[in-house]
Design an enzyme around this catalytic site. Structure first.
Site, mmCIF file in Angstrom:
data_model
loop_
_atom_site.group_PDB
_atom_site.id
_atom_site.type_symbol
_atom_site.label_atom_id
_atom_site.label_comp_id
_atom_site.label_asym_id
_atom_site.label_seq_id
_atom_site.Cartn_x
_atom_site.Cartn_y
_atom_site.Cartn_z
ATOM 1 N N TRP A 146 -3.784 -1.549 -1.150
ATOM 2 C CA TRP A 146 -3.916 -3.087 -1.977
ATOM 3 C C TRP A 146 -4.202 -3.872 -0.902
ATOM 4 O O TRP A 146 -3.410 -4.415 0.012
ATOM 5 C CB TRP A 146 -2.384 -3.290 -2.336
ATOM 6 C CG TRP A 146 -2.188 -4.531 -3.311
ATOM 7 C CD1 TRP A 146 -1.665 -5.645 -2.509
ATOM 8 C CD2 TRP A 146 -2.485 -4.551 -4.513
ATOM 9 N NE1 TRP A 146 -1.906 -6.683 -3.555
ATOM 10 C CE2 TRP A 146 -2.515 -6.149 -4.606
ATOM 11 C CE3 TRP A 146 -2.932 -4.085 -5.468
ATOM 12 C CZ2 TRP A 146 -2.524 -7.028 -5.751
ATOM 13 C CZ3 TRP A 146 -3.188 -4.650 -6.616
ATOM 14 C CH2 TRP A 146 -3.141 -5.982 -6.831
ATOM 15 N N HIS A 150 10.059 -37.650 -31.361
ATOM 16 C CA HIS A 150 8.843 -38.042 -32.047
ATOM 17 C C HIS A 150 8.540 -36.888 -33.168
ATOM 18 O O HIS A 150 7.329 -37.073 -33.470
ATOM 19 C CB HIS A 150 7.604 -38.466 -30.983
ATOM 20 C CG HIS A 150 7.960 -39.561 -30.195
ATOM 21 N ND1 HIS A 150 8.168 -40.688 -30.553
ATOM 22 C CD2 HIS A 150 8.459 -39.443 -28.985
ATOM 23 C CE1 HIS A 150 8.450 -41.668 -29.514
ATOM 24 N NE2 HIS A 150 8.570 -40.947 -28.559
ATOM 25 N N LYS A 183 7.887 -16.793 -21.239
ATOM 26 C CA LYS A 183 8.274 -15.543 -20.850
ATOM 27 C C LYS A 183 9.277 -14.748 -22.052
ATOM 28 O O LYS A 183 8.989 -13.607 -22.289
ATOM 29 C CB LYS A 183 9.318 -15.466 -19.779
ATOM 30 C CG LYS A 183 8.964 -15.627 -18.198
ATOM 31 C CD LYS A 183 8.061 -14.425 -17.585
ATOM 32 C CE LYS A 183 6.742 -14.507 -18.360
ATOM 33 N NZ LYS A 183 5.387 -15.196 -17.321
ATOM 34 N N CYS A 210 0.886 -1.100 -0.012
ATOM 35 C CA CYS A 210 -0.148 -0.050 0.009
ATOM 36 C C CYS A 210 0.984 1.152 -0.070
ATOM 37 O O CYS A 210 1.999 1.159 0.129
ATOM 38 C CB CYS A 210 -0.989 0.102 1.256
ATOM 39 S SG CYS A 210 -1.893 -1.421 1.655
ATOM 40 N N GLU A 226 7.028 -13.743 -25.133
ATOM 41 C CA GLU A 226 6.006 -12.683 -24.942
ATOM 42 C C GLU A 226 6.866 -11.208 -24.814
ATOM 43 O O GLU A 226 6.056 -10.306 -25.251
ATOM 44 C CB GLU A 226 5.056 -12.834 -23.788
ATOM 45 C CG GLU A 226 5.800 -12.929 -22.363
ATOM 46 C CD GLU A 226 4.707 -13.105 -21.351
ATOM 47 O OE1 GLU A 226 5.076 -13.360 -20.282
ATOM 48 O OE2 GLU A 226 3.544 -12.399 -21.178
ATOM 49 N N LYS A 230 -2.415 -6.727 -19.214
ATOM 50 C CA LYS A 230 -2.121 -7.227 -18.019
ATOM 51 C C LYS A 230 -3.486 -8.038 -17.771
ATOM 52 O O LYS A 230 -3.208 -9.306 -16.952
ATOM 53 C CB LYS A 230 -1.963 -6.185 -16.944
ATOM 54 C CG LYS A 230 -1.390 -6.727 -15.591
ATOM 55 C CD LYS A 230 -0.009 -7.401 -15.754
ATOM 56 C CE LYS A 230 0.167 -8.286 -14.414
ATOM 57 N NZ LYS A 230 1.291 -9.270 -14.479
ATOM 58 N N GLU A 240 7.053 -22.401 -18.884
ATOM 59 C CA GLU A 240 7.040 -20.983 -18.379
ATOM 60 C C GLU A 240 8.266 -20.251 -18.881
ATOM 61 O O GLU A 240 8.020 -18.922 -19.315
ATOM 62 C CB GLU A 240 7.098 -21.153 -16.888
ATOM 63 C CG GLU A 240 6.931 -19.582 -16.181
ATOM 64 C CD GLU A 240 5.763 -18.837 -16.574
ATOM 65 O OE1 GLU A 240 4.952 -19.340 -17.338
ATOM 66 O OE2 GLU A 240 5.960 -17.424 -16.198
ATOM 67 N N ARG A 273 1.526 1.575 -5.869
ATOM 68 C CA ARG A 273 1.614 0.380 -4.902
ATOM 69 C C ARG A 273 0.291 -0.056 -4.419
ATOM 70 O O ARG A 273 0.173 -1.141 -3.483
ATOM 71 C CB ARG A 273 2.182 1.225 -3.591
ATOM 72 C CG ARG A 273 3.560 1.875 -3.815
ATOM 73 C CD ARG A 273 3.809 2.702 -2.479
ATOM 74 N NE ARG A 273 4.107 1.846 -1.583
ATOM 75 C CZ ARG A 273 5.391 1.012 -1.290
ATOM 76 N NH1 ARG A 273 6.377 1.165 -2.151
ATOM 77 N NH2 ARG A 273 5.562 0.096 -0.326
ATOM 78 N N ASN A 322 1.004 0.474 5.856
ATOM 79 C CA ASN A 322 1.379 -0.341 4.909
ATOM 80 C C ASN A 322 2.219 -1.696 5.564
ATOM 81 O O ASN A 322 3.118 -1.386 6.190
ATOM 82 C CB ASN A 322 2.303 0.400 3.863
ATOM 83 C CG ASN A 322 3.072 -0.595 2.892
ATOM 84 O OD1 ASN A 322 4.313 -0.378 2.507
ATOM 85 N ND2 ASN A 322 2.425 -1.705 2.507
ATOM 86 N N GLY A 323 1.648 -2.775 5.117
ATOM 87 C CA GLY A 323 2.380 -3.828 5.770
ATOM 88 C C GLY A 323 1.211 -5.136 6.255
ATOM 89 O O GLY A 323 0.038 -4.952 5.886
HETATM 90 C C1 F6R Z 1 2.435 -14.302 -18.836
HETATM 91 C C2 F6R Z 1 1.004 -13.847 -18.414
HETATM 92 C C3 F6R Z 1 -0.260 -14.300 -18.731
HETATM 93 C C4 F6R Z 1 -1.354 -14.541 -17.438
HETATM 94 C C5 F6R Z 1 -2.584 -14.914 -18.260
HETATM 95 C C6 F6R Z 1 -3.612 -15.242 -16.969
HETATM 96 O O1 F6R Z 1 3.372 -13.669 -18.516
HETATM 97 O O2 F6R Z 1 1.115 -13.123 -17.281
HETATM 98 O O3 F6R Z 1 -0.090 -15.403 -19.436
HETATM 99 O O4 F6R Z 1 -0.697 -15.352 -16.682
HETATM 100 O O5 F6R Z 1 -3.174 -13.938 -18.844
HETATM 101 O O6 F6R Z 1 -3.764 -13.958 -16.281
HETATM 102 P P1 F6R Z 1 -4.440 -14.016 -14.696
HETATM 103 O O7 F6R Z 1 -3.122 -14.811 -13.657
HETATM 104 O O8 F6R Z 1 -4.435 -12.677 -14.230
HETATM 105 O O9 F6R Z 1 -5.823 -14.754 -14.706
#
Ligand code: F6R
Length: 608
Positions: free
Chosen positions: A74, A504, A485, A2, A488, A603, A481, A27, A100-101
């Site tokens: 938050w 295969h 990363k 926060c 993307e 996001k 994963e 934050r 905050n905490g």
């Molecule tokens: C990749 C990434 C996405 C999310 C996906 C699900 O770095 O961030 O693949 O993991 O869009 O998002 P959430 O977790 O918010 O449901």
């Protein structure tokens, strides 16, 4: 995470409080509030939602006073709501606090204060603070805050004002940041420097358990024993944007570095050195757990990859069959769900449309649903039967890093909890597993410290068009994963393959110079991985290998090895993903990509 601010001076506090909070919204932003004292009267305005809502509210009904505190939240304890928003007050409404905490022992403090006649109106941990200060108040606000802080366990950066001493602002920090801004006749506190940069560049950077008393006459610093102390003033020379990122070039890099703390927070009060795994958040009885015939883990993207690791942990420890599915497939494929099915939805944002639809489908089919999410009060958190939060704090970079590692931690916690209840692991095994788990933050820190080898590999290979990741078992899940990363944020084409599947089909892609990242942390699969690595190096692949420290055999077969501190095989993903995140980061920055906001991505994906 926060943001807190505070002001004392000759001007009306409100204007700085709102402006300062606007610099701290990164934050947290699910609710906000300010408080000020005027003529001995405390007034507070707070509301759920973004700061803009609060700013509109106080335009109509200004909070008067030249001393005040503010907060942008938050949520951790208690959903985002007007009531749970800060500032909080004691029951007499004389003391107001922003925090905050997390006060880890708030329940025992609450119980103790209740026995002394104190009453509480919110679900927050913070509300114990003004009441504790009230309990200790005997004519000195500073002394009362010092005594209250001595009782509090956990992390805090707090600002306190009181009608008993309306000309004083007291603040203190422990494990949450707090700075004090020094201007001429005006003094500020804030969680982060950008909040005060428009006002001053001279600040005190408070250390743990340093108390400050701000009055119109100036700022005094005290130790936890109440002795006055001196501190050097720090002159800020950098700009606000860099400071919001704590000096990191990108939020992604900052968030990678935040992982030791995020992992530690996620284990706080759930995994402790002594005793069982504590999971008050999940209200499944022993009988209900024994009745579970199958678990579905459903998620998207990175969260799906965390689910794959979750499957391994649950099947291994709790001996319950698990299926993992991507939400967009699960929701349309008529999965076989009934009241003996437990569904776990993993979602950082808690708002992903497909994951939410999967949750509703599972509930409509009478499945109990647990949400693993980072956002308190999100749709998925609200609609699930039980919620296990990841305490990662806000994740700003689009590419998920600290959310993934904390999702892994939550999945291990669920697996251990189920195993403990089903008695599928012994007390001794649980103790050993917990010991290794509690050591993870330190090991992550260790990995983050040494990144030159990864930087060098990135510099030598970022111009490649394709990069492959291979692994077996959990290493395959981490490869997926790592590959996500990389693609993307760097836009380099990348695929992850189960190493045993190479022959295969995919091995046809390997030619001289093809770059392959080979994960070989799983001891029981180590020899098999070495054979797979041989298969590709004989065809000309250039390999970056990953193995636990001490497993040096791999060095003979690969171009570069990255050794990972030894832990239980089950926990390898928490450690091995860190260099893969860094690899993606460095390759993307070398290519000049917009790391925090990669093209075409958002996001939170709230549409199908
Ligand atoms: C990749 C990434 C996405 C999310 C996906 C699900 O770095 O961030 O693949 O993991 O869009 O998002 P959430 O977790 O918010 O449901």
């Amino acid at each position: 995470m926060c943001g807190v601010v505070g002001y004392i001076g000759k001007k009306q506090a409100q204007s700085f409080l709102i402006e300062g909070l606007s610099k701290l919204e990164y934050r947290g932003y699910d609710s906000a509030g300010i408080a000020a004292i005027d003529n001995g009267t405390l007034s507070i305005v707070k509301c759920k939602g973004r700061l803009a809502g609060l700013a509109d509210k106080v335009k109509e009904n200004p909070v008067k006073g030249t001393i005040g505190i503010g907060h942008t939240r938050w949520a951790t304890h208690g959903e985002p709501s007007d009531l749970n928003a800060h500032p909080h007050t004691n029951c007499k409404n004389t003391i107001s606090v922003v925090h905050n905490g997390i006060i880890e022992n708030y329940l025992s403090i609450k119980e103790w204060l209740s026995s002394k006649g104190y009453t509480f109106k919110t679900e927050t941990d913070t509300e114990v603070i003004p009441n504790l200060i009230d309990y200790y108040y005997e004519g000195s606000l500073l002394d009362a805050v010092i005594k209250a802080a001595a009782k509090m366990e956990g992390s805090y950066a707090i600002g306190v004002i009181s009608t008993e001493e309306p000309d004083k602002l007291i603040a203190v920090r422990k494990d949450s940041p707090l700075i004090v801004g020094l201007a001429d006749g005006e003094y500020y506190v804030a969680s982060d420097i950008p909040a005060v940069l428009n006002k001053t560049r001279d600040v005190y950077l408070l250390d743990n358990k340093e108390f400050v008393e701000l009055t119109l006459d100036g700022v005094k610093l005290f130790s936890e024993y109440g002795e006055e102390i001196k501190k050097d003033v720090y002159h800020v020379t950098w700009n606000a944007d860099a400071a919001e990122k704590d000096g990191y070039e990108h939020f992604m890099l900052k968030e990678i570095h935040e992982q030791p703390k995020a992992i530690k927070n996620t284990m706080t009060s759930r995994v402790m050195p002594e005793g069982e795994i504590k999971l008050d958040d999940i209200r499944l009885t022993k009988e209900e757990i024994e009745n579970i015939s199958k678990i579905y883990i459903v998620a998207c993207g990175t969260a799906y990859h965390a689910g794959l690791v979750g499957r391994y942990a649950i099947e291994k420890l709790a001996k319950i069959p698990v299926e993992v599915d991507v939400a967009s497939e699960f929701r349309y494929r008529d999965p076989l769900i009934d009241d003996k099915t437990l569904t776990i939805i993993i979602s950082q944002s808690g708002e992903t449309a497909d994951s939410l639809a999967a949750l509703r489908l599972a509930k409509d089919s009478n499945s109990r649903v647990i949400a693993v999410t980072n956002v308190v009060g999100s749709s998925i958190a609200r609609e699930a039967d039980d919620v296990l939060y990841t305490w990662a704090g806000p994740e700003i970079a689009v590419a998920s890093t600290k959310a993934y590692t904390t999702q892994l931690i939550d999945m291990y916690i669920i697996a251990l909890y189920l195993a403990q209840r089903k008695e599928t692991i012994s007390k001794l095994e649980l103790e050993q597993i917990k010991k290794e788990m509690l050591a993870l933050p330190e090991k992550v820190e260790e990995i983050i410290k040494v990144k030159e080898d990864i930087q060098k590999f990135a510099a030598n290979n970022y111009m490649h068009k394709d990069i492959f990741f291979i692994g077996r078992g959990l290493d395959y899940n981490v490869s997926m994963e790592g590959s996500l990363k990389l693609k993307e944020i760097s836009y380099i084409h990348s695929e992850a393959y189960a190493a045993g599947e190479l022959k295969h089909g995919p091995i046809a892609l390997i030619e001289k110079g093809t770059v392959v990242v080979a994960m070989a942390t799983q001891e029981y699969l180590y020899d098999k991985m070495l054979s797979n690595i041989k298969e590709i190096t004989t065809r000309g692949a250039k390999v970056l290998g990953f193995a636990f420290e001490g497993h040096t055999e791999i060095a003979k077969s690969v171009d570069i090895v990255k050794y990972i501190p030894k832990t239980l095989e089950m926990f390898a993903p928490v450690l091995s993903i860190i260099p893969l995140q860094l690899l993606a980061y460095y390759m993307a920055t070398l290519k000049g990509c917009d790391v925090d906001k990669p093209r075409n991505l958002a996001k939170s994906v709230t549409v199908e």
